[in-house]
Design a protein around this motif. Structure first.
Motif, PDB file in Angstrom:
ATOM      1  N   TYR A  75      13.639 -20.932   4.356  1.00 33.43           N
ATOM      2  CA  TYR A  75      15.014 -20.987   3.848  1.00 33.43           C
ATOM      3  C   TYR A  75      15.995 -20.468   4.896  1.00 33.43           C
ATOM      4  CZ  TYR A  75      13.216 -21.972  -0.782  1.00 33.43           C
ATOM      5  OH  TYR A  75      12.593 -22.554  -1.845  1.00 33.43           O
ATOM      6  N   TRP A  76      17.228 -21.017   4.867  1.00 35.95           N
ATOM      7  CA  TRP A  76      18.329 -20.498   5.676  1.00 35.95           C
ATOM      8  C   TRP A  76      18.880 -19.295   4.921  1.00 35.95           C
ATOM      9  CZ3 TRP A  76      18.677 -22.247  10.389  1.00 35.95           C
ATOM     10  CH2 TRP A  76      18.344 -23.561  10.694  1.00 35.95           C
ATOM     11  N   LEU A  77      18.629 -18.124   5.401  1.00 33.14           N
ATOM     12  CA  LEU A  77      19.012 -16.881   4.743  1.00 33.14           C
ATOM     13  C   LEU A  77      20.528 -16.707   4.711  1.00 33.14           C
ATOM     14  CD1 LEU A  77      17.772 -14.145   3.698  1.00 33.14           C
ATOM     15  CD2 LEU A  77      18.172 -13.296   6.001  1.00 33.14           C
ATOM     16  N   ASP A  78      21.062 -16.316   3.550  1.00 29.89           N
ATOM     17  CA  ASP A  78      22.466 -15.926   3.443  1.00 29.89           C
ATOM     18  C   ASP A  78      22.487 -14.402   3.419  1.00 29.89           C
ATOM     19  OD1 ASP A  78      25.029 -15.107   2.478  1.00 29.89           O
ATOM     20  OD2 ASP A  78      25.338 -17.115   1.623  1.00 29.89           O
ATOM     21  N   MET A 109       0.824  -1.208   0.000  1.00 32.79           N
ATOM     22  CA  MET A 109       0.000   0.000   0.000  1.00 32.79           C
ATOM     23  C   MET A 109       0.860   1.260   0.000  1.00 32.79           C
ATOM     24  SD  MET A 109      -2.951  -1.357   2.635  1.00 32.79           S
ATOM     25  CE  MET A 109      -3.827   0.183   2.775  1.00 32.79           C
ATOM     26  N   VAL A 110       1.944   1.255   0.776  1.00 35.23           N
ATOM     27  CA  VAL A 110       2.849   2.408   0.825  1.00 35.23           C
ATOM     28  C   VAL A 110       3.507   2.610  -0.539  1.00 35.23           C
ATOM     29  CG1 VAL A 110       5.051   3.234   1.776  1.00 35.23           C
ATOM     30  CG2 VAL A 110       3.271   2.351   3.311  1.00 35.23           C
ATOM     31  N   ALA A 111       4.017   1.526  -1.114  1.00 36.60           N
ATOM     32  CA  ALA A 111       4.696   1.629  -2.406  1.00 36.60           C
ATOM     33  C   ALA A 111       3.751   2.190  -3.468  1.00 36.60           C
ATOM     34  CB  ALA A 111       5.241   0.267  -2.833  1.00 36.60           C
ATOM     35  N   LEU A 112       2.538   1.702  -3.484  1.00 37.78           N
ATOM     36  CA  LEU A 112       1.553   2.174  -4.457  1.00 37.78           C
ATOM     37  C   LEU A 112       1.202   3.645  -4.223  1.00 37.78           C
ATOM     38  CD1 LEU A 112      -0.280   1.373  -6.827  1.00 37.78           C
ATOM     39  CD2 LEU A 112      -2.007   0.716  -5.140  1.00 37.78           C
ATOM     40  N   ALA A 113       0.905   3.996  -2.969  1.00 35.51           N
ATOM     41  CA  ALA A 113       0.475   5.360  -2.655  1.00 35.51           C
ATOM     42  C   ALA A 113       1.590   6.383  -2.807  1.00 35.51           C
ATOM     43  CB  ALA A 113      -0.081   5.408  -1.225  1.00 35.51           C
ATOM     44  N   ALA A 114       2.837   5.974  -2.556  1.00 41.06           N
ATOM     45  CA  ALA A 114       3.954   6.925  -2.574  1.00 41.06           C
ATOM     46  C   ALA A 114       4.827   6.814  -3.827  1.00 41.06           C
ATOM     47  CB  ALA A 114       4.811   6.719  -1.334  1.00 41.06           C
ATOM     48  N   GLY A 115       4.509   5.878  -4.701  1.00 38.09           N
ATOM     49  CA  GLY A 115       5.299   5.717  -5.908  1.00 38.09           C
ATOM     50  C   GLY A 115       6.700   5.193  -5.633  1.00 38.09           C
ATOM     51  N   LEU A 116       6.801   4.244  -4.731  1.00 40.03           N
ATOM     52  CA  LEU A 116       8.080   3.616  -4.405  1.00 40.03           C
ATOM     53  C   LEU A 116       8.149   2.227  -5.032  1.00 40.03           C
ATOM     54  CD1 LEU A 116       8.212   4.410  -0.571  1.00 40.03           C
ATOM     55  CD2 LEU A 116       9.361   5.673  -2.405  1.00 40.03           C
ATOM     56  N   GLU A 117       9.365   1.758  -5.266  1.00 40.92           N
ATOM     57  CA  GLU A 117       9.553   0.379  -5.700  1.00 40.92           C
ATOM     58  C   GLU A 117       9.439  -0.501  -4.463  1.00 40.92           C
ATOM     59  OE1 GLU A 117      13.044  -2.576  -7.383  1.00 40.92           O
ATOM     60  OE2 GLU A 117      13.358  -0.423  -7.468  1.00 40.92           O
ATOM     61  N   LYS A 118       8.729  -1.619  -4.566  1.00 37.71           N
ATOM     62  CA  LYS A 118       8.576  -2.522  -3.426  1.00 37.71           C
ATOM     63  C   LYS A 118       9.486  -3.729  -3.609  1.00 37.71           C
ATOM     64  CE  LYS A 118       5.386  -5.314  -0.797  1.00 37.71           C
ATOM     65  NZ  LYS A 118       5.968  -6.628  -1.061  1.00 37.71           N
ATOM     66  N   VAL A 119      10.226  -4.065  -2.559  1.00 33.54           N
ATOM     67  CA  VAL A 119      11.080  -5.248  -2.568  1.00 33.54           C
ATOM     68  C   VAL A 119      10.675  -6.115  -1.382  1.00 33.54           C
ATOM     69  CG1 VAL A 119      13.424  -6.131  -2.331  1.00 33.54           C
ATOM     70  CG2 VAL A 119      13.010  -4.042  -3.661  1.00 33.54           C
ATOM     71  N   THR A 120      10.190  -7.318  -1.671  1.00 30.04           N
ATOM     72  CA  THR A 120       9.875  -8.292  -0.635  1.00 30.04           C
ATOM     73  C   THR A 120      11.077  -9.226  -0.548  1.00 30.04           C
ATOM     74  OG1 THR A 120       7.513  -8.122  -1.057  1.00 30.04           O
ATOM     75  CG2 THR A 120       8.261 -10.101   0.087  1.00 30.04           C
ATOM     76  N   VAL A 121      11.834  -9.099   0.532  1.00 29.41           N
ATOM     77  CA  VAL A 121      13.101  -9.823   0.649  1.00 29.41           C
ATOM     78  C   VAL A 121      12.896 -11.330   0.583  1.00 29.41           C
ATOM     79  CG1 VAL A 121      15.133 -10.214   2.099  1.00 29.41           C
ATOM     80  CG2 VAL A 121      14.188  -7.916   1.868  1.00 29.41           C
ATOM     81  N   GLY A 122      11.849 -11.853   1.196  1.00 30.42           N
ATOM     82  CA  GLY A 122      11.594 -13.290   1.146  1.00 30.42           C
ATOM     83  C   GLY A 122      11.448 -13.807  -0.270  1.00 30.42           C
ATOM     84  N   ASP A 123      10.771 -13.048  -1.125  1.00 34.56           N
ATOM     85  CA  ASP A 123      10.627 -13.438  -2.533  1.00 34.56           C
ATOM     86  C   ASP A 123      11.976 -13.385  -3.247  1.00 34.56           C
ATOM     87  OD1 ASP A 123       7.920 -13.693  -2.056  1.00 34.56           O
ATOM     88  OD2 ASP A 123       7.364 -11.826  -3.068  1.00 34.56           O
ATOM     89  N   LEU A 124      12.745 -12.351  -2.956  1.00 32.41           N
ATOM     90  CA  LEU A 124      14.067 -12.191  -3.558  1.00 32.41           C
ATOM     91  C   LEU A 124      14.971 -13.376  -3.190  1.00 32.41           C
ATOM     92  CD1 LEU A 124      15.209  -9.783  -5.237  1.00 32.41           C
ATOM     93  CD2 LEU A 124      16.237  -8.956  -3.117  1.00 32.41           C
ATOM     94  N   VAL A 125      14.895 -13.792  -1.939  1.00 33.58           N
ATOM     95  CA  VAL A 125      15.701 -14.925  -1.467  1.00 33.58           C
ATOM     96  C   VAL A 125      15.363 -16.185  -2.257  1.00 33.58           C
ATOM     97  CG1 VAL A 125      16.067 -16.474   0.512  1.00 33.58           C
ATOM     98  CG2 VAL A 125      16.099 -13.987   0.844  1.00 33.58           C
ATOM     99  N   LYS A 126      14.086 -16.450  -2.442  1.00 29.02           N
ATOM    100  CA  LYS A 126      13.656 -17.643  -3.185  1.00 29.02           C
ATOM    101  C   LYS A 126      14.008 -17.543  -4.663  1.00 29.02           C
ATOM    102  CE  LYS A 126       9.689 -17.913  -0.277  1.00 29.02           C
ATOM    103  NZ  LYS A 126       8.246 -17.729  -0.218  1.00 29.02           N
ATOM    104  N   ARG A 142      16.187 -15.692  -6.308  1.00 29.88           N
ATOM    105  CA  ARG A 142      17.593 -15.522  -6.709  1.00 29.88           C
ATOM    106  C   ARG A 142      18.554 -16.419  -5.943  1.00 29.88           C
ATOM    107  NH1 ARG A 142      17.631  -9.042  -8.073  1.00 29.88           N
ATOM    108  NH2 ARG A 142      15.674  -9.100  -9.200  1.00 29.88           N
ATOM    109  N   GLY A 143      17.997 -17.365  -5.176  1.00 35.52           N
ATOM    110  CA  GLY A 143      18.841 -18.336  -4.479  1.00 35.52           C
ATOM    111  C   GLY A 143      19.756 -17.720  -3.431  1.00 35.52           C
ATOM    112  N   LEU A 144      19.255 -16.746  -2.686  1.00 30.08           N
ATOM    113  CA  LEU A 144      20.063 -16.043  -1.688  1.00 30.08           C
ATOM    114  C   LEU A 144      19.966 -16.733  -0.321  1.00 30.08           C
ATOM    115  CD1 LEU A 144      18.980 -12.423  -2.720  1.00 30.08           C
ATOM    116  CD2 LEU A 144      20.881 -13.801  -3.613  1.00 30.08           C
ATOM    117  N   HIS A 145      20.150 -18.043  -0.352  1.00 30.78           N
ATOM    118  CA  HIS A 145      20.009 -18.834   0.872  1.00 30.78           C
ATOM    119  C   HIS A 145      21.017 -19.970   0.874  1.00 30.78           C
ATOM    120  CE1 HIS A 145      17.958 -21.982  -1.459  1.00 30.78           C
ATOM    121  NE2 HIS A 145      17.319 -20.984  -2.066  1.00 30.78           N
TER     122      HIS A 145
END
Length: 181
Positions: free
Chosen positions: A64-67, A32-49, A51-54
């Motif tokens: 996942y075991w986070l790296d 909601m913040v990203a949409l209302a303020a025009g920010l890019e949203k990054v969900t770290v959990g999705d990024l980890v899955k 891009r294999g950041l674990h």
């Protein structure tokens, strides 16, 4: 003489971290913040899955075991220019320089229990997260990792709370942009 970290040009739009115990409404609030303020949203959990950041998968907790080093390396270029709203359940490993505002969402433990159970979390994972909220683990991590003036604790029990939180965060974004034009 100590070496200072390289400085980047001032950002015209802030970077915001929305953090808190799972079940406090981080993802929805960040969207909601990203949409209302025009920010890019990054969900770290999705990024980890994605891009294999674990370092593998923890069957017991269904996660996942986070790296942390891989996550920071991957996100560094994203964060440099500002205008990013990050969503993650912990915060202590992110560089302090990344964030202009760290929002820690809090919720009643009964709400966290119900939300996580509805998501199908294993009972041990639900219990651990409820205990983390009771002990205010994420809030303490934020207070230990960032300057007090950038940490904002907000309650997130109801839809009205969430809407109010989004308004407060968007107001911060607008003030930041006005100061840094």
């Amino acid at each position: 003489m100590s070496e200072e970290a390289p400085t980047s040009p001032p950002r015209s739009s802030p970077n915001i971290l929305v953090t808190g115990t799972p079940g406090t409404g981080k993802t929805t609030t960040a969207e909601m913040v990203a949409l209302a303020a025009g920010l890019e949203k990054v969900t770290v959990g999705d990024l980890v899955k994605e891009r294999g950041l674990h370092d593998g998968y923890n069957e017991e907790y269904d996660t996942y075991w986070l790296d942390e080093d891989k996550v920071v390396d991957e996100m560094e270029p994203m964060m440099a220019g500002g205008g990013v709203c990050v969503d993650f359940h912990t915060c202590e490993f992110f560089p302090e320089r990344w964030f202009d505002l760290v929002v820690v969402l809090r919720a009643e433990t009964s709400r966290i229990f119900d939300r996580l159970e509805a998501r199908g979390y294993k009972s041990n994972k639900v219990q651990e997260n409820v205990e983390c909220e009771i002990m205010q683990v994420v809030l303490d991590e934020a207070r230990e990792s960032y300057k007090p003036e950038v940490v904002m604790e907000l309650h997130s029990n109801t839809v009205d709370d969430m809407e109010s939180n989004v308004e407060k965060i968007v107001a911060f974004v607008e003030e930041f942009r006005a100061r840094n034009q």
